[in-house]
Motif scaffolding. Sequence first.
Motif, PDB file in Angstrom:
ATOM      1  N   PRO A   1       0.716  -1.222   0.115  1.00 57.65           N
ATOM      2  CA  PRO A   1       0.004   0.001   0.110  1.00 57.65           C
ATOM      3  C   PRO A   1       0.911   1.270  -0.078  1.00 57.65           C
ATOM      4  N   MET A   2       0.351   2.303  -0.615  1.00 53.17           N
ATOM      5  CA  MET A   2       1.076   3.582  -0.729  1.00 53.17           C
ATOM      6  C   MET A   2       0.107   4.764  -1.088  1.00 53.17           C
ATOM      7  N   THR A   3       0.597   5.944  -0.721  1.00 52.10           N
ATOM      8  CA  THR A   3      -0.579   7.105  -0.946  1.00 52.10           C
ATOM      9  C   THR A   3      -0.453   7.188  -2.741  1.00 52.10           C
ATOM     10  N   VAL A   4      -1.575   8.119  -2.855  1.00 55.39           N
ATOM     11  CA  VAL A   4      -1.885   8.577  -4.379  1.00 55.39           C
ATOM     12  C   VAL A   4      -0.506   9.251  -4.723  1.00 55.39           C
ATOM     13  N   ASN A   5       0.106  10.122  -4.076  1.00 51.07           N
ATOM     14  CA  ASN A   5       1.393  10.745  -4.579  1.00 51.07           C
ATOM     15  C   ASN A   5       2.575   9.897  -4.707  1.00 51.07           C
ATOM     16  N   GLU A   6       2.615   9.087  -3.893  1.00 51.44           N
ATOM     17  CA  GLU A   6       3.570   7.530  -3.901  1.00 51.44           C
ATOM     18  C   GLU A   6       3.415   6.862  -5.441  1.00 51.44           C
ATOM     19  N   LEU A   7       2.046   6.535  -5.632  1.00 52.18           N
ATOM     20  CA  LEU A   7       1.837   6.015  -6.813  1.00 52.18           C
ATOM     21  C   LEU A   7       1.772   6.619  -8.105  1.00 52.18           C
ATOM     22  N   ALA A   8       1.471   8.025  -7.860  1.00 56.43           N
ATOM     23  CA  ALA A   8       1.879   8.950  -9.235  1.00 56.43           C
ATOM     24  C   ALA A   8       3.459   9.208  -9.505  1.00 56.43           C
ATOM     25  N   ALA A   9       4.142   9.078  -8.633  1.00 56.27           N
ATOM     26  CA  ALA A   9       5.761   9.253  -8.781  1.00 56.27           C
ATOM     27  C   ALA A   9       6.111   7.752  -9.411  1.00 56.27           C
ATOM     28  N   GLN A  10       5.772   6.850  -8.760  1.00 50.76           N
ATOM     29  CA  GLN A  10       5.996   5.616  -9.493  1.00 50.76           C
ATOM     30  C   GLN A  10       5.556   5.304 -10.930  1.00 50.76           C
ATOM     31  N   LEU A  11       4.569   5.794 -11.047  1.00 55.40           N
ATOM     32  CA  LEU A  11       3.949   5.530 -12.416  1.00 55.40           C
ATOM     33  C   LEU A  11       4.248   6.673 -13.460  1.00 55.40           C
ATOM     34  N   GLN A  12       4.912   7.880 -12.943  1.00 57.12           N
ATOM     35  CA  GLN A  12       5.237   8.984 -13.568  1.00 57.12           C
ATOM     36  C   GLN A  12       4.102   9.757 -14.291  1.00 57.12           C
ATOM     37  N   VAL A  13       2.841   9.787 -13.667  1.00 60.11           N
ATOM     38  CA  VAL A  13       1.806  10.499 -14.189  1.00 60.11           C
ATOM     39  C   VAL A  13       1.495  11.420 -12.796  1.00 60.11           C
ATOM     40  N   ALA A  14       0.285  12.264 -13.262  1.00 62.73           N
ATOM     41  CA  ALA A  14      -0.198  13.425 -12.514  1.00 62.73           C
ATOM     42  C   ALA A  14      -0.666  12.818 -11.173  1.00 62.73           C
ATOM     43  N   PRO A  15      -0.878  13.235 -10.099  1.00 60.74           N
ATOM     44  CA  PRO A  15      -1.718  12.483  -8.969  1.00 60.74           C
ATOM     45  C   PRO A  15      -3.112  12.524  -9.121  1.00 60.74           C
ATOM     46  N   THR A  16      -3.507  13.839 -10.169  1.00 58.10           N
ATOM     47  CA  THR A  16      -4.924  13.654 -10.258  1.00 58.10           C
ATOM     48  C   THR A  16      -5.337  12.476 -11.289  1.00 58.10           C
ATOM     49  N   THR A  17      -4.516  11.971 -12.376  1.00 63.38           N
ATOM     50  CA  THR A  17      -4.856  10.590 -12.876  1.00 63.38           C
ATOM     51  C   THR A  17      -4.820   9.492 -12.181  1.00 63.38           C
ATOM     52  N   VAL A  18      -3.926   9.341 -10.933  1.00 64.75           N
ATOM     53  CA  VAL A  18      -4.049   8.381 -10.314  1.00 64.75           C
ATOM     54  C   VAL A  18      -5.278   8.195  -9.367  1.00 64.75           C
ATOM     55  N   SER A  19      -5.617   9.715  -8.794  1.00 67.23           N
ATOM     56  CA  SER A  19      -6.838   9.713  -8.142  1.00 67.23           C
ATOM     57  C   SER A  19      -7.877   9.113  -8.837  1.00 67.23           C
TER      58      SER A  19
END
Length: 165
Positions: free
Chosen positions: A68-86
Amino acid sequence: MSTPRAHDAGESDDSDVNGVDDAVRALLLLMPRMAGRIKKTPVPEALQSFSLAPRHLSLLSYLLFDGPMTVNELAAQLQVAPTTVSLLVGDLNRQGILERREDEADRRRRIIGIAAGQQPAIAAWLAPGASAWRRALAPLTPDQRQVFVDTLLAYEAAVSDEEPG
C-alpha cells in the motif's frame, strides 16, 4: 519518424551499424508478438466483470509488489499526475478492487491498497508475466539486467519523442 536504413552487403562501417540494424530488425519482429501474447493473457474470472485495462495493470503491479502507498507515491512511481492516479483509484475503489484507509501517521492522507478479497486474483493475473521475466532475467548478471531495463526505458523515451502531438 525515422526509417530503417538499408546497407549494401559489402559496405564497411566501423560503428557496427549493420549489427544495430540486425538487432532493430529482430526487435521490430519480436515486439508485436510479445504485445500480442501479453494482450491474450486472460483476466481471471473473479476480475472479468471489472473492465480492467492495461492502465490498471501498472498501478495494481506497484501495489501488489510494493504494498500500500499514497496517491502521490503511486503517481511518482507511475510517472503521471496525482489527479490521474486519483481518478484510477476512485474507479477501482468503487468497484471494490482497491481500499482506501487513513494513514495512522497523518490522518489527512489516505493509503491505497488492494482489497484483501481481490489480492489472490490480482496476484494470479500478474504471476505469469512476473514468472516469465524472472526466467528471462535470471541468467543475466545484475549489470546486464540493468542494461536491459535501461534499454527498454530508452526505447520508451525515444518512441515517446517520435509520437505526433
